[in-house]
Write an enzyme that holds these catalytic residues in place. Structure first.
Site, short mmCIF file in Angstrom:
data_model
loop_
_atom_site.label_atom_id
_atom_site.label_comp_id
_atom_site.label_asym_id
_atom_site.label_seq_id
_atom_site.Cartn_x
_atom_site.Cartn_y
_atom_site.Cartn_z
N GLU A 74 1.04 -0.45 -5.14
CA GLU A 74 0.15 0.69 -5.39
C GLU A 74 1.03 1.93 -5.33
O GLU A 74 1.34 2.43 -4.26
CB GLU A 74 -0.96 0.77 -4.34
CG GLU A 74 -1.95 1.88 -4.64
CD GLU A 74 -2.49 2.58 -3.40
OE1 GLU A 74 -3.51 3.27 -3.52
OE2 GLU A 74 -1.89 2.46 -2.32
N ASP A 88 0.83 -1.20 0.00
CA ASP A 88 0.00 0.00 0.00
C ASP A 88 0.86 1.26 0.00
O ASP A 88 1.92 1.31 0.62
CB ASP A 88 -0.89 -0.02 1.25
CG ASP A 88 -1.79 1.19 1.36
OD1 ASP A 88 -2.61 1.39 0.43
OD2 ASP A 88 -1.67 1.94 2.34
#
EC number: 2.4.1.18
Length: 728
Positions: free
Chosen positions: A458, A405
Site C-alpha cells: 500500500e 501497510d
C-alpha cells in the site's frame, strides 16, 4: 559469614542489581571442593542432592536471611549434576538449579543475530520449551544490550525478579536462561533494570502467544510446525492468475447477535470461509491479527508481532482458520505492519532504557499522525526482527501473501512532516534509505525462501518501481495497490452524471501508467470510514440511481486491468460506514429480495465470470491484454474497451455512465462474429431495468472507429456490459 562472597555482591544480587548471576550462583570449583550457591527467597533449608543416588551430599548455609545460601561439598573437585532439596514453609521441594546449565545460544546463532542475518531469529530468541541434560523446562532469551539486569518473571516464580536473573552474552547483547519446570501455557515477562537504573517489565518481543488486552503478559508456547505450501497455492498468486480479494476485519465481519461479541477463529472458519468461497473470491485478506492493545487501531498498532490476537481464540485456533481457508481453495493474505509500533510501556518502546527499536530523534522516530514510534531499520537486529517475522507468518502459519501497510510513511523521511520536522538522509534527500533497503531485503529473502508467497504494497505516492525488482531500482514487491485508480474512479462516480463528461479523463488516465506496476485495484476499509461514507452512499441520485451507479462501477472495476479487492460489506452495498465495534449490516439481506441482494449476486457473478475467462486476468500487466475501442465519447460518458488473453480471445466491455439509454450505439471491433452478453449490470437479476441486447448481437460489415466491422448495441442506463465472441 563466608568470606568467599563479598557482602556487596550478595546485596546487589538480592536487590536485583547484579548483572552477572552465573559468576556467583550455581556450582563453582574451589580449593576446598565444589561450592554451590543459590538465591532462594523464603527458603529455610537447602540441601544438595546427587540425582543418581538421591543422596544428600551437602547442606547449604544461609548467609543472608533474604534467601542467599552457600555451601562447600568437600572432596569433590569436578562439577557434577545436582539438584536442590528446598524447604519452603515446612514443605520440601526437589528442584533443578537454573544456574547449573551452560550457555544456551550457539556461537553461530549469536553471531548471525548480531549481524542481523539470522533468517529465523524466532527459533532462537523468545521462550522455547526444551530439554537440557534430561531436564524439561523452557529456555528464555531476549535482546536488551543496555540493560543492567534482566530477569524472567512469571507464574513459575511468583513474578519475583530476584529468583531468575539471566546470563548476559556480551558479544550479542542477548540475555538467556533455562528454567527447569517452566512449561507451555504459563505466563511470563522480562523484568529489567534498564540503562538508567529504572525498573521495567516488558512483554517478550518474540512471544508466540500473549494475553488479551488489557492484560499484557506473554505465554510460553511451542513454535508452530512449518506449513508446506502446495503448488496450487503458489500458482494462485501468479501475475496471470485471477486474484479477487475479500478484505476482512475479523472483529466486525459478523458478531453474536445476543451480546455483540466477536466470533472466534473457529466460528469464522465455519462461517466466513464458506461465504467467501460461495461469493467467488480467490483470496481473503485479514486486517492485522497481531496482538494489539487498542481495538480502535484495527490491529495497525501491534505490540505482539509474533502472536495472533487472543480476541478470537488461541494460536492453534487461528491455524485452524487458515487451514479451513486453504481447504476451501482460498488463499490468505495478512496485513503486515513493519512501519511503526505503539509507545505502550510493556512493548518495544525504550525497551532496555534506550531507543533500542526506534530512532532516538523524534524527527526520525516518532509518527505524528498516529502517535507511534518508527522502527530504526538501520539497526541490524531490528531489521532482522522484522524480516524474521515476515518469514514466520508464511512458514509457520501458511500465510500466502503479506500486504505491507503505509509503505510511503516508511520510505520518505518527510512523510506528513513540515519543513524542519525531518532529517535528510546522508545525501540530503528525503528518502529513507535504510527503510528502502529493508523492504528490498525482505522481499528478496521471501522470494528465495518461500517461492510462491508474495508481498503487496500500500504505497500512496508515485515512488517508481514499487513492484519492480531491486535490480531495476524497485522495491521488490510483487504487487502495488493502485490508489490513484481508486481516487480517480471514486471522484468520477460521485459526480452527478450530467457533469461526468467534463471529467472523462478520470477513467482513462489509469491506462497511461498501468504498465508501470503490477497493480491491485482496491476498494478497501480506508474508503468507508472517517466520514467518507460507504461506497454506495457516495453514488449520486436517488436510491435506484445509487445502486445502478454502484453496479456499473463494479462492472467497470472487474473488467479493468489489475487484481481486485473489495472490503467486506461492499459486496452487498452496505449503506453506512464501517464500524469496527459492530457487525456488518447483514439484516439488509433479510426478508424479501431487494437491491442489496442484487448487488451481492452481481459481485458473485463478477467473480465467477472474471475467474472463468482468461481474457479478464491473464494479461493484466501486458499492453496486449487491453485495447480501447471507444475512449473519447465524453459527451455521452461512454467507454468501450477490449480485454484479451494470450491466445487472442477477446471480451468487449462497454459502459454507459449516464442514466440515458443509448440504443443503436455503434463502435468498431477487431473480430467479427456473434457476441454473447455474459454480464449486464442492468439485468433484472441484479434489480436493474433489464435493458440490453436480448442476450447476443451479430457484428456488421460496417466501418466504425477505423475498423471494418462493428457492433450496434443497446447500452442500458448506468451500466456496464461484457460480451464474449461465440463465433463467426
Amino acid at each position: 559469614m563466608s568470606d568467599r562472597i563479598d557482602r556487596d555482591v550478595i546485596n546487589a544480587l538480592i536487590a536485583g542489581h547484579f548483572s552477572d548471576p552465573f559468576s556467583v550462583l550455581g556450582m563453582h570449583p574451589t580449593e576446598a571442593g565444589v561450592e554451590v550457591r543459590a538465591l532462594l527467597p523464603d527458603a529455610t533449608e537447602v540441601w544438595v542432592i546427587e540425582p543418581k543416588t538421591g543422596r544428600k551430599v551437602g547442606k547449604l548455609e544461609c548467609l543472608d536471611s533474604r534467601g542467599f545460601f552457600s555451601g562447600v561439598i568437600p572432596r569433590r573437585k569436578n562439577i557434577f549434576r545436582y539438584q536442590l532439596a528446598v524447604l519452603w514453609h515446612g514443605q520440601e521441594n526437589l528442584i533443578d538449579d537454573p544456574y547449573s546449565f551452560g550457555p544456551l545460544i550457539q556461537e553461530m546463532d549469536a553471531w548471525l543475530l548480531s549481524e542481523g542475518t539470522h533468517l529465523r531469529p524466532y527459533e532462537t530468541l523468545g521462550a522455547h520449551a526444551d530439554t537440557m541434560d534430561g531436564i524439561t523446562g523452557t529456555r528464555f532469551s531476549v535482546w536488551a544490550p543496555n540493560a543492567q539486569r534482566v530477569s524472567v518473571v512469571g507464574q513459575f516464580n511468583y513474578w519475583d525478579g530476584r529468583r531468575h536473573p539471566m546470563r548476559l552474552r556480551r558479544e550479542s547483547g542477548i540475555w538467556e536462561l533455562f528454567i527447569p519446570g517452566a512449561h507451555n501455557g504459563q505466563l511470563y515477562k522480562f523484568e529489567m533494570i534498564d540503562a538508567h537504573g529504572k525498573l521495567r517489565v516488558k512483554a517478550d518481543p518474540y512471544a508466540f502467544e500473549a494475553q488479551m488486552r488489557p492484560a499484557t503478559a506473554s505465554l510460553i508456547c511451542g513454535l508452530p510446525e512449518k506449513v508446506v505450501q502446495s503448488e496450487e497455492r503458489k500458482q494462485a498468486n501468479n501475475f496471470d492468475a485471477p486474484i479477487s480479494i475479500y478484505e476482512v476485519h475479523l472483529g466486525s465481519w459478523r458478531r453474536h447477535t445476543d451480546n455483540n461479541f466477536w466470533l472466534s477463529y473457529r466460528e469464522l472458519a465455519d462461517q466466513l470461509v464458506p461465504y467467501a468461497k460461495w461469493m467467488g473470491f480467490t483470496h481473503i485478506e485479514l486486517l492485522p491479527i497481531n496482538e494489539h492493545p487498542f481495538d480502535g487501531s484495527w490491529g495497525y498498532q501491534p505490540t505482539g508481532l509474533y502472536a495472533p490476537t487472543r480476541r478470537f481464540g488461541t494460536r492453534d485456533d487461528f491455524r485452524y482458520f487458515i487451514n479451513a481457508a486453504h481447504a476451501a481453495g482460498l488463499s490468505v493474505i495478512l496485513d503486515w505492519v513493519p512501519g511503526h509500533f505503539p509507545s505502550d510501556d510493556f512493548g518495544l518502546s525504550e525497551f532496555d532504557g534506550t531507543d533500542l527499536y526506534e530512532h532516538s530523534d523524534p524527527r526520525e522516530g516518532y509518527h505524528q499522525d498516529w502517535n507511534t514510534l518508527i522502527y530504526n531499520y538501520g539497526r541490524r537486529e531490528v531489521a532482522n526482527y522484522l524480516v524474521g517475522n515476515a518469514l514466520y507468518w508464511i512458514e509457520r502459519f501458511g500465510i500466502d501473501a503479506l500486504r505491507v501497510d503505509a509503505v510511503a510513511s516508511m520510505i520518505y523521511r518527510d512523510y506528513s512532516r513540515k519543513e524542519g520536522e525531518w532529517i535528510p538522509n546522508e545525501y540530503g534527500g528525503r528518502e529513507n534509505l535504510e527503510a528502502i533497503e529493508f523492504l528490498r531485503n525482505t522481499n528478496r529473502i521471501l522470494g528465495e525462501q518461500v517461492p510462491g508467497a508474495v508481498t503487496m504494497a500500500e504505497e500512496s505516492t508515485d515512488f517508481p518501481g514499487v513492484s519492480r525488482p531491486p535490480s531495476m531500482g524497485g522495491l521488490g514487491f510483487w504487487y502495488k495497490w493502485n490508489l490513484g485508480w481508486m481516487h480517480d474512479t471514486l471522484d468520477y462516480f460521485k459526480l452527478d452524471p450530467v457533469f461526468r463528461k467534463y471529467h472523462h479523463d478520470k477513467l482513462t488516465f489509469g491506462m497511461l501508467y498501468n504498465n508501470t506496476e503490477n497493480f491491485v485495484l482496491p476498494l478497501s476499509h480506508d474508503e468507508v470510514v472517517h466520514g467518507k461514507k460507504s461506497i454506495l452512499d457516495r453514488m449520486p441520485g436517488d436510491a435506484w440511481q445509487k445502486f445502478a451507479n454502484l453496479r456499473a462501477y463494479y462492472g467497470w472495476m472487474f473488467a479493468f486491468p489489475g487484481k481486485k479487492l473489495l472490503f467486506m460489506g461492499n459486496e452487498f452495498a452496505q449503506g453506512r460506514e464501517w464500524n469496527h465495534d459492530s457487525s456488518l449490516d447483514w439484516h439488509l439481506l433479510e426478508g424479501g429480495d431487494n437491491w442489496h441482494h442484487g448487488v451481492q449476486r452481481l459481485v458473485r457473478d463478477l467473480n465467477l465470470t472474471y475467474r472463468h475467462h482468461k481474457a479478464l486476468h491473464e494479461m493484466d500487466f501486458d499492453s496486449y491484454g487491453f485495447e480501447w475501442l471507444v475512449v473519447d465519447d465524453h459527451e455521452r460518458s461512454v467507454f468501450v474497451f477490449v480485454r484479451r488473453d494470450s491466445a487472442g480471445n477477446e471480451i468487449i466491455v462497454a459502459s454507459n455512465f449516464t442514466p440515458v439509454p443509448r440504443p443503436h450505439y455503434r463502435f468498431g471491433i477487431n473480430q467479427p462474429g456473434k457476441w454473447r452478453e455474459i454480464l449486464n449490470t442492468d439485468s433484472s437479476h441484479y434489480h436493474g431495468s433489464n435493458a440490453g441486447n436480448a442476450g447476443a448481437v451479430q457484428s456488421d460489415e460496417h466501418e466504425s472507429h477505423g475498423r471494418p466491422h462493428s457492433l450496434s448495441l443497446t447500452l442500458p442506463p448506468l451500466s456496464t456490459i461484457w460480451l464474449v465472441r461465440e463465433g463467426e
